[in-house]
Design a protein around this motif. Structure first.
Motif, PDB file in Angstrom:
ATOM      1  N   GLU A  76      -0.825  -1.840   9.160  1.00 46.67           N
ATOM      2  CA  GLU A  76       0.318  -1.815   8.245  1.00 46.67           C
ATOM      3  C   GLU A  76      -0.010  -2.618   6.988  1.00 46.67           C
ATOM      4  O   GLU A  76      -0.525  -3.738   7.080  1.00 46.67           O
ATOM      5  N   TYR A  77       0.296  -2.039   5.850  1.00 51.13           N
ATOM      6  CA  TYR A  77       0.061  -2.705   4.567  1.00 51.13           C
ATOM      7  C   TYR A  77       1.409  -2.914   3.869  1.00 51.13           C
ATOM      8  O   TYR A  77       2.186  -1.969   3.738  1.00 51.13           O
ATOM      9  N   ASP A  78       1.676  -4.129   3.416  1.00 49.88           N
ATOM     10  CA  ASP A  78       2.851  -4.387   2.580  1.00 49.88           C
ATOM     11  C   ASP A  78       2.476  -4.072   1.141  1.00 49.88           C
ATOM     12  O   ASP A  78       1.561  -4.684   0.583  1.00 49.88           O
ATOM     13  N   VAL A  79       3.183  -3.111   0.585  1.00 51.98           N
ATOM     14  CA  VAL A  79       2.845  -2.614  -0.752  1.00 51.98           C
ATOM     15  C   VAL A  79       3.978  -2.969  -1.713  1.00 51.98           C
ATOM     16  O   VAL A  79       5.149  -2.730  -1.415  1.00 51.98           O
ATOM     17  N   LEU A  80       3.616  -3.533  -2.860  1.00 55.15           N
ATOM     18  CA  LEU A  80       4.621  -3.876  -3.871  1.00 55.15           C
ATOM     19  C   LEU A  80       4.271  -3.228  -5.207  1.00 55.15           C
ATOM     20  O   LEU A  80       3.153  -3.365  -5.703  1.00 55.15           O
ATOM     21  N   GLY A 120     -13.657   8.779  -9.843  1.00 54.35           N
ATOM     22  CA  GLY A 120     -14.601   9.386  -8.912  1.00 54.35           C
ATOM     23  C   GLY A 120     -14.769   8.602  -7.620  1.00 54.35           C
ATOM     24  O   GLY A 120     -15.331   9.101  -6.646  1.00 54.35           O
ATOM     25  N   GLN A 121     -14.291   7.369  -7.617  1.00 55.41           N
ATOM     26  CA  GLN A 121     -14.431   6.516  -6.424  1.00 55.41           C
ATOM     27  C   GLN A 121     -13.633   7.104  -5.253  1.00 55.41           C
ATOM     28  O   GLN A 121     -12.486   7.513  -5.418  1.00 55.41           O
ATOM     29  N   ALA A 122     -14.254   7.116  -4.073  1.00 57.78           N
ATOM     30  CA  ALA A 122     -13.590   7.702  -2.898  1.00 57.78           C
ATOM     31  C   ALA A 122     -12.401   6.845  -2.462  1.00 57.78           C
ATOM     32  O   ALA A 122     -12.387   5.629  -2.663  1.00 57.78           O
ATOM     33  N   TYR A 123     -11.445   7.517  -1.838  1.00 59.09           N
ATOM     34  CA  TYR A 123     -10.257   6.807  -1.346  1.00 59.09           C
ATOM     35  C   TYR A 123     -10.607   5.867  -0.201  1.00 59.09           C
ATOM     36  O   TYR A 123     -11.311   6.231   0.737  1.00 59.09           O
ATOM     37  N   ASP A 124     -10.080   4.661  -0.305  1.00 57.88           N
ATOM     38  CA  ASP A 124     -10.185   3.671   0.759  1.00 57.88           C
ATOM     39  C   ASP A 124      -8.891   2.852   0.700  1.00 57.88           C
ATOM     40  O   ASP A 124      -8.574   2.297  -0.361  1.00 57.88           O
ATOM     41  N   PRO A 125      -8.160   2.786   1.809  1.00 58.04           N
ATOM     42  CA  PRO A 125      -6.874   2.069   1.749  1.00 58.04           C
ATOM     43  C   PRO A 125      -7.021   0.593   1.380  1.00 58.04           C
ATOM     44  O   PRO A 125      -6.045  -0.042   0.971  1.00 58.04           O
ATOM     45  N   ASP A 126      -8.231   0.056   1.493  1.00 59.23           N
ATOM     46  CA  ASP A 126      -8.425  -1.363   1.170  1.00 59.23           C
ATOM     47  C   ASP A 126      -8.768  -1.639  -0.300  1.00 59.23           C
ATOM     48  O   ASP A 126      -8.846  -2.798  -0.713  1.00 59.23           O
ATOM     49  N   THR A 127      -8.961  -0.568  -1.086  1.00 60.62           N
ATOM     50  CA  THR A 127      -9.386  -0.759  -2.487  1.00 60.62           C
ATOM     51  C   THR A 127      -8.457  -1.694  -3.260  1.00 60.62           C
ATOM     52  O   THR A 127      -8.908  -2.521  -4.048  1.00 60.62           O
ATOM     53  N   PHE A 128      -7.152  -1.547  -3.037  1.00 60.75           N
ATOM     54  CA  PHE A 128      -6.195  -2.325  -3.836  1.00 60.75           C
ATOM     55  C   PHE A 128      -5.601  -3.508  -3.068  1.00 60.75           C
ATOM     56  O   PHE A 128      -4.613  -4.086  -3.499  1.00 60.75           O
ATOM     57  N   VAL A 129      -6.210  -3.847  -1.937  1.00 63.01           N
ATOM     58  CA  VAL A 129      -5.742  -5.034  -1.206  1.00 63.01           C
ATOM     59  C   VAL A 129      -6.123  -6.267  -2.029  1.00 63.01           C
ATOM     60  O   VAL A 129      -7.296  -6.469  -2.346  1.00 63.01           O
ATOM     61  N   ASP A 130      -5.124  -7.078  -2.388  1.00 61.04           N
ATOM     62  CA  ASP A 130      -5.390  -8.183  -3.322  1.00 61.04           C
ATOM     63  C   ASP A 130      -4.253  -9.213  -3.292  1.00 61.04           C
ATOM     64  O   ASP A 130      -3.588  -9.463  -4.303  1.00 61.04           O
ATOM     65  N   PRO A 131      -4.023  -9.837  -2.120  1.00 63.52           N
ATOM     66  CA  PRO A 131      -2.907 -10.795  -2.043  1.00 63.52           C
ATOM     67  C   PRO A 131      -3.094 -12.001  -2.970  1.00 63.52           C
ATOM     68  O   PRO A 131      -2.135 -12.463  -3.589  1.00 63.52           O
ATOM     69  N   ALA A 132      -4.325 -12.489  -3.099  1.00 59.64           N
ATOM     70  CA  ALA A 132      -4.551 -13.668  -3.948  1.00 59.64           C
ATOM     71  C   ALA A 132      -4.354 -13.320  -5.415  1.00 59.64           C
ATOM     72  O   ALA A 132      -3.749 -14.080  -6.174  1.00 59.64           O
ATOM     73  N   ALA A 187      -1.608  -0.999 -16.134  1.00 59.23           N
ATOM     74  CA  ALA A 187      -2.838  -1.045 -15.333  1.00 59.23           C
ATOM     75  C   ALA A 187      -3.553  -2.383 -15.511  1.00 59.23           C
ATOM     76  O   ALA A 187      -4.101  -2.947 -14.562  1.00 59.23           O
ATOM     77  N   ILE A 188      -3.512  -2.896 -16.737  1.00 62.31           N
ATOM     78  CA  ILE A 188      -4.218  -4.156 -17.029  1.00 62.31           C
ATOM     79  C   ILE A 188      -3.624  -5.319 -16.225  1.00 62.31           C
ATOM     80  O   ILE A 188      -4.327  -6.256 -15.861  1.00 62.31           O
ATOM     81  N   GLN A 189      -2.318  -5.228 -15.911  1.00 58.55           N
ATOM     82  CA  GLN A 189      -1.675  -6.326 -15.181  1.00 58.55           C
ATOM     83  C   GLN A 189      -2.206  -6.450 -13.754  1.00 58.55           C
ATOM     84  O   GLN A 189      -2.271  -7.546 -13.209  1.00 58.55           O
ATOM     85  N   TYR A 190      -2.550  -5.331 -13.139  1.00 59.23           N
ATOM     86  CA  TYR A 190      -3.015  -5.436 -11.738  1.00 59.23           C
ATOM     87  C   TYR A 190      -4.499  -5.132 -11.588  1.00 59.23           C
ATOM     88  O   TYR A 190      -5.016  -5.044 -10.470  1.00 59.23           O
ATOM     89  N   GLY A 191      -5.205  -5.035 -12.728  1.00 60.45           N
ATOM     90  CA  GLY A 191      -6.655  -4.892 -12.674  1.00 60.45           C
ATOM     91  C   GLY A 191      -7.118  -3.556 -12.143  1.00 60.45           C
ATOM     92  O   GLY A 191      -8.171  -3.475 -11.489  1.00 60.45           O
ATOM     93  N   LEU A 192      -6.375  -2.487 -12.439  1.00 64.20           N
ATOM     94  CA  LEU A 192      -6.783  -1.149 -11.967  1.00 64.20           C
ATOM     95  C   LEU A 192      -8.245  -0.868 -12.283  1.00 64.20           C
ATOM     96  O   LEU A 192      -9.007  -0.424 -11.425  1.00 64.20           O
ATOM     97  N   VAL A 205      -1.121  -4.891  -0.851  1.00 56.23           N
ATOM     98  CA  VAL A 205      -1.500  -4.054  -1.992  1.00 56.23           C
ATOM     99  C   VAL A 205      -0.424  -4.186  -3.053  1.00 56.23           C
ATOM    100  O   VAL A 205       0.766  -4.135  -2.745  1.00 56.23           O
ATOM    101  N   TRP A 206      -0.846  -4.368  -4.308  1.00 58.85           N
ATOM    102  CA  TRP A 206       0.159  -4.390  -5.377  1.00 58.85           C
ATOM    103  C   TRP A 206      -0.345  -3.629  -6.584  1.00 58.85           C
ATOM    104  O   TRP A 206      -1.547  -3.516  -6.819  1.00 58.85           O
ATOM    105  N   VAL A 207       0.620  -3.094  -7.298  1.00 64.79           N
ATOM    106  CA  VAL A 207       0.373  -2.424  -8.574  1.00 64.79           C
ATOM    107  C   VAL A 207       1.488  -2.864  -9.518  1.00 64.79           C
ATOM    108  O   VAL A 207       2.435  -3.511  -9.085  1.00 64.79           O
TER     109      VAL A 207
END
Ligand SMILES: [Zn+2]
Length: 285
Positions: A188-192, A250-262, A238-243, A232-234
């Motif tokens: 489970e991922y908490d997404v904001l 082209g980067q493949a999907y990975d659910p961990d790509t945007f994991v960034d609690p710190a 885009a610049i605010q969350y470092g997209l 995960v947050w967005v």
């Protein structure tokens, strides 16, 4: 700064800032491919202006638009993912500023979707930005009707989407974030989808405030945002969350790509510091 210089700077800035309404930042209009963020959450906006699509079998939710004229870019991104713009049933915004809602009226007309918004953003959406406390006094985007007022802790349901509303005012009176839990690969991922408390240039917080209670609103937003346990947050830009640091086309999907609690906490704290500096600067002038 002495008062006369300050007010001429202010007048200059006001002239400049209303030109900003049309002149815009190139990164706001540059096209950018769709991004699979996590689960049913996709980013379908431009290089910097975030537009989020949350999909379900019973229709989709679209959060934000770009500037006027961004509809076709958003449509192309949605279609590249295999979805249809016409299947959007609910429209939301994070903040009723023209750079995030100027295509909303057009998308509403195309999709027949309902616009849902917080009370204070609804007022601004319905008068095309005229009553915006900071950029108002003129229409800055095409007005549209709001069908439903959403409030703190509302859970927006569509198909299997469960999206919770968070009041995060200050940037606009009605700014909001949205959260959901996504399950991927048994985790489970908490997404904001966070609306960051950024202070626009020229905004008055402490002295002659842009709107009554603006400083307390920002303070509430930072306090609340720091309580979120985020995987995960967005955010609206885009610049605010470092997209662009986290994902390349082209980067493949990975659910961990945007994991960034710190990174989330750092971003909230850095916005809070800028807010406190702006408050202090007003008090010593
Ligand atoms: Zn804004």
């Amino acid at each position: 700064m002495n008062r006369t210089i300050k007010s001429s700077v202010l007048i200059f800035c006001m002239a400049l800032c209303s030109n900003v309404l049309s002149a815009q930042n190139e990164s706001w209009t540059r096209s950018y491919p769709a991004v699979h963020v996590i689960g049913s959450l996709y980013s379908v906006g431009t290089y910097d202006l975030s537009v989020f699509l949350i999909t379900s079998d019973e229709g989709h939710i679209l959060i934000n638009t770009g500037l006027e004229g961004s509809t076709e870019q958003i449509r192309e991104n949605i279609e590249a993912l295999g979805f249809a713009l016409e299947d959007v049933h609910i429209l939301l915004t994070q903040q009723a500023h023209w750079d995030h809602v100027a295509a909303m009226a057009e998308i509403k007309a195309i999709t027949g979707a309902e616009m849902w918004a917080t009370k204070d953003d609804a007022r601004v959406l319905e008068d095309g930005g005229f009553s915006d406390a900071h950029f108002g006094g003129e229409e800055t985007f095409e007005p549209l009707a709001v069908e439903k007022i959403i409030v703190q802790d509302d859970v927006i349901e569509l198909g299997d989407i469960r999206l919770t509303v968070h009041d995060h005012p200050g940037h606009t009176e009605g700014s909001s974030s949205y959260s959901m839990v996504v399950e991927e690969n048994g985790r489970e991922y908490d997404v904001l989808i966070a609306n960051m408390g950024s202070v626009n240039p020229g905004k008055q917080l402490a002295v002659d405030p842009t709107y009554p209670g603006v400083a307390a609103d920002f303070a509430h937003t930072f306090t609340d945002q720091k309580t979120f346990a985020v995987d995960v947050w967005v955010a609206a830009h885009a610049i605010q969350y470092g997209l662009h640091d986290k994902w390349q086309p082209g980067q493949a999907y990975d659910p961990d790509t945007f994991v960034d609690p710190a990174g989330y906490l750092e971003a909230v704290e850095s916005h809070e510091n800028l807010f406190l500096q702006a408050m202090a600067a007003e008090r010593i002038e």
